[in-house]
Write a protein that holds these residues in place. Structure first.
Motif, short mmCIF file in Angstrom:
data_model
loop_
_atom_site.label_atom_id
_atom_site.label_comp_id
_atom_site.label_asym_id
_atom_site.label_seq_id
_atom_site.Cartn_x
_atom_site.Cartn_y
_atom_site.Cartn_z
N ILE A 1 -7.64 2.24 -0.51
CA ILE A 1 -6.94 1.89 -1.75
C ILE A 1 -7.54 2.65 -2.92
O ILE A 1 -8.76 2.85 -3.01
CB ILE A 1 -7.04 0.37 -1.99
CG1 ILE A 1 -6.47 -0.40 -0.79
CG2 ILE A 1 -6.30 -0.03 -3.27
CD1 ILE A 1 -5.05 -0.03 -0.42
N PRO B 1 2.26 7.27 -0.30
CA PRO B 1 1.29 6.27 -0.77
C PRO B 1 1.78 5.59 -2.05
O PRO B 1 2.48 6.18 -2.87
CB PRO B 1 0.03 7.10 -1.04
CG PRO B 1 0.23 8.39 -0.32
CD PRO B 1 1.70 8.63 -0.30
N ALA C 1 -9.51 -3.89 -1.42
CA ALA C 1 -9.03 -4.01 -0.04
C ALA C 1 -8.96 -5.47 0.40
O ALA C 1 -8.09 -5.86 1.18
CB ALA C 1 -9.93 -3.21 0.89
N TYR D 1 -5.58 -7.22 0.11
CA TYR D 1 -4.59 -7.00 1.16
C TYR D 1 -4.92 -7.81 2.41
O TYR D 1 -4.01 -8.34 3.07
CB TYR D 1 -4.49 -5.51 1.49
CG TYR D 1 -3.69 -4.75 0.46
CD1 TYR D 1 -2.32 -4.97 0.35
CD2 TYR D 1 -4.28 -3.86 -0.42
CE1 TYR D 1 -1.56 -4.30 -0.61
CE2 TYR D 1 -3.54 -3.19 -1.38
CZ TYR D 1 -2.18 -3.42 -1.47
OH TYR D 1 -1.42 -2.77 -2.42
N PRO E 1 0.81 -1.23 0.00
CA PRO E 1 0.00 0.00 0.00
C PRO E 1 0.84 1.27 0.00
O PRO E 1 0.42 2.30 -0.53
CB PRO E 1 -0.82 -0.11 1.29
CG PRO E 1 -0.80 -1.56 1.66
CD PRO E 1 0.51 -2.09 1.15
N PHE F 1 -6.56 1.91 5.92
CA PHE F 1 -6.04 2.15 4.57
C PHE F 1 -7.18 2.27 3.58
O PHE F 1 -8.13 1.48 3.60
CB PHE F 1 -5.15 0.98 4.13
CG PHE F 1 -3.86 0.85 4.89
CD1 PHE F 1 -2.70 1.44 4.41
CD2 PHE F 1 -3.80 0.13 6.08
CE1 PHE F 1 -1.50 1.31 5.10
CE2 PHE F 1 -2.61 -0.01 6.77
CZ PHE F 1 -1.46 0.59 6.28
N THR G 1 -0.34 2.16 -3.61
CA THR G 1 -1.71 1.88 -4.03
C THR G 1 -2.72 2.56 -3.12
O THR G 1 -3.89 2.65 -3.46
CB THR G 1 -2.00 0.37 -4.03
OG1 THR G 1 -1.81 -0.13 -2.71
CG2 THR G 1 -1.09 -0.36 -4.99
N ALA G 2 -2.30 3.01 -1.96
CA ALA G 2 -3.19 3.72 -1.04
C ALA G 2 -3.44 5.14 -1.54
O ALA G 2 -2.59 5.75 -2.21
CB ALA G 2 -2.58 3.76 0.36
#
Length: 616
Positions: free
Chosen positions: A111, A91, A132, A135, A77, A109, A93-94
């Motif tokens: 995304i 960041p 999400a 993850y 992330p 988090f 992918t966040a």
């Protein structure tokens, strides 16, 4: 802690710097655009690594070289800023850095929508969006006994409620790990939002979400290739695995589904080389090269000579035996400077150590005579000679495991760990009954049984030079030493299983904190980072206490106290913190070294015309 050796000829290497101008919004590609792209020469970055990879599953790999590859394929992330000094998180992918509760126990988090995995038959022809849930699934995979995660201890030490219980249920009842069972530690709030809860409240737990070990995998892919996930990586990162010849060649190609990410790196203003390169690359879509070819060449000489012959575009860690000739006084040799070579010299936050297996009947144990044996062996090793000869001055002696550049390092701390005193070593052995009982010139154990130390290492030239110094050190105190040579991946497996008596191995930080290095002696980490299998209740208690504290004097004092216990019991000989030099050819644009960021390929470009002219 870091110095850059700036190589001239930037105008020749990079060409005139183009002005930075605002770019119009991208328009749909036309046939002419496609034809031009097709006609453009492919940009290929070639270099070699010195140790064979083990595979490419984030839940299974632990070695630096394999983790470097996975970092380019799988997206965590967060990531570390490529050029920021001091380092900082940003960041990936966040959408932003996570929301963190005041007690550091909850991280939330969010995304970014519209991120897609590389295509794979497991997706049955559909584009597969990152969510999400991916993850949450990827975190759970470290707890699945089938994966034998070497990084599980990082998550277990953070005390994620419900996950260890889920793992124990699978182990106890000999049933598949239940990925669908909800646990308090992991909560899906919506399609793109997930929450991680810990019971520990570690202020630095966030750093783990910039590590490829928490890169997102797709459940469909894992289930489609049972037992083959190490050879079939599919992620959302800038690269996909195009070809793999085990222990020989790894080829990465651009992931066609990679999202729009642009070069926005800001270098240290004092680093003129990178300031100019960053200005030229600003706004470019990443990655800028089309293909990365990574050869595995274990011997230093052929790897280095291939670079000098322009067969490789860069060399990651110039072999130390060549530094006096090509980096005299830590400056680039004039002939290389004339060629436009670029050199980056830096102190990696790392530790090279030789550990003792604390469960071994000869060198292990906590009784006074066993401690005396390990401390005597440590005192026999001359670190000044180690640094001066095989390491060519490219290291500093370690006083304990915590390296410079990380919190917990105290430049004033001095300990027996770095001392060389053969007379004291002999006296310790005499005092505790390690004497020559049969008159053959070699010491026996206190009970009269043979005393033989078996040290495992690798067969390359550098390791053999280090082995020679270890041999001389133990000869000087009349202790028999024999070597066991093996390939690095096999040695790693044996070390994790507790089958090696001693092994010399390096450890690199993934974040600017000393906790991971203290973790090398934390009892619950046995079989993972704790190769020595040291398990002392007093040490474990101190380690756990410091982990909960914010950075400050109280935590620093506990970390120093922990180091003193490691010196006293000597489960490993902390030898040196190493200094590295990388070199890049003049046609490589934008190469630098962030010691906490494994993959750099997306941030460099190639001057193809110059590269082509120089190729043999």
């Amino acid at each position: 802690m870091r110095a850059v050796v700036v190589v001239a000829l930037l105008m020749g290497a990079l060409g005139p710097l183009a002005p930075v101008v605002a770019q119009p919004a991208a328009s749909p590609a036309t046939p002419a655009d496609a034809a031009a792209t097709e006609a453009a020469p492919k940009k290929v970055l070639r270099y070699a690594i010195r140790v064979a990879e083990t595979g490419f599953d984030p839940a299974q790999v632990s070695d630096l070289y394999s983790r470097t590859i996975t970092a380019g394929i799988f997206d965590a992330p967060l990531r570390f800023d490529y050029l920021a000094r001091p380092v900082r998180l940003k960041p990936s992918t966040a959408q932003a850095l996570p929301e963190i509760s005041e007690d550091f126990k909850t991280l939330t988090f969010r995304i970014k929508p519209g991120i897609y995995f590389a295509d794979d038959p497991a997706f049955k022809g559909r584009r597969r969006e990152l969510t999400a849930a991916d993850y949450v699934y990827s975190i759970k995979r470290h707890y699945d006994p089938v994966n034998k995660s070497s990084n599980l201890y990082i998550l277990e030490n953070a005390l994620l409620p419900g996950l260890s219980e889920l793992r124990q249920d699978a182990l106890k009842n000999k049933k598949p790990f239940d990925y669908d069972r909800e646990v308090p530690a992991l909560k899906l709030l919506d399609r793109y939002t997930f929450q991680v809860r810990t019971e520990l409240g570690d202020p630095r737990f966030i750093n783990n979400f910039a590590d490829a070990m928490l890169g997102a995998v797709a459940r469909e892919v894992i289930e489609a290739y049972p037992g083959k996930t190490m050879e079939h990586p599919v992620g959302t990162g800038p690269w996909r695995l195009a070809e793999w010849r085990r222990s020989s060649l790894i080829v990465l190609e651009k992931n066609p589904n990679f999202r729009d990410v642009f070069y926005e790196e800001t270098p240290d203003p004092a680093d003129t080389r990178m300031v100019e390169a960053a200005a030229r690359l600003k706004g470019r879509k990443l990655p800028m090269v089309d293909r990365v070819e990574i050869a595995v060449i274990e011997e230093n000489q052929p790897r280095w000579l291939s670079f000098l012959r322009n067969e490789f575009d860069l060399v990651d860690d110039v072999p130390q035996e060549f530094l006096p000739l090509y980096m005299p006084q830590n400056k680039l040799a004039p002939d290389l400077a004339k060629r436009g070579m670029q050199a980056v010299r830096y102190a990696r936050a790392d530790l090279y150590l030789s550990y003792f297996n604390m469960e071994d009947p000869v060198v292990g144990g906590y009784t006074p005579e066993k401690v005396a044996l390990r401390r005597a062996i440590s005192l026999a090793v001359d670190l000044d000679k180690v640094i001066r000869l095989p390491r060519r001055g490219q290291a500093i002696p370690a006083q304990g495991p915590i390296p410079p550049g990380t919190f917990g390092y105290d430049p004033t701390f001095r300990s027996e760990m770095s001392q060389h005193n053969v007379g004291r070593a002999r006296a310790l052995l005499d005092l505790y009954g390690y004497v020559d009982k049969d008159g053959d010139g070699w010491r026996e154990q206190p009970d009269g049984s043979p005393l033989v130390i078996e040290y495992t290492t690798e067969p390359d030239g550098e390791k053999r030079a280090l082995a020679e110094l270890w041999q001389k050190a133990l000869d000087a105190i009349q202790v028999r030493l024999k070597f066991r040579f093996g390939k690095w991946p096999e040695n790693l497996k044996a070390a994790n299983a507790g089958r090696l008596q001693m092994w010399g191995v390096g450890w690199s930080a993934t974040a600017p904190d000393g906790d991971a290095f203290l973790g090398l002696g934390y009892g619950p980490n046995k079989g993972q980072s704790n190769k020595s299998r040291f398990d002392l209740p007093a040490y474990n208690k101190i380690y756990a206490r410091q982990k909960r504290l914010p950075n400050g004097p109280e935590r620093q004092a506990l970390m120093t106290e922990a180091q003193r216990l490691l010196v006293a019991y000597m489960p490993f000989k902390a030898e040196v913190h190493r200094i590295y030099t990388d070199m890049a050819q003049p046609w490589v644009i934008g190469y630098d070294r962030n010691i906490y960021m494994r993959d750099f390929w997306a941030f460099v470009d190639i001057d193809v015309e110059q590269q082509t002219r120089a190729r043999p």
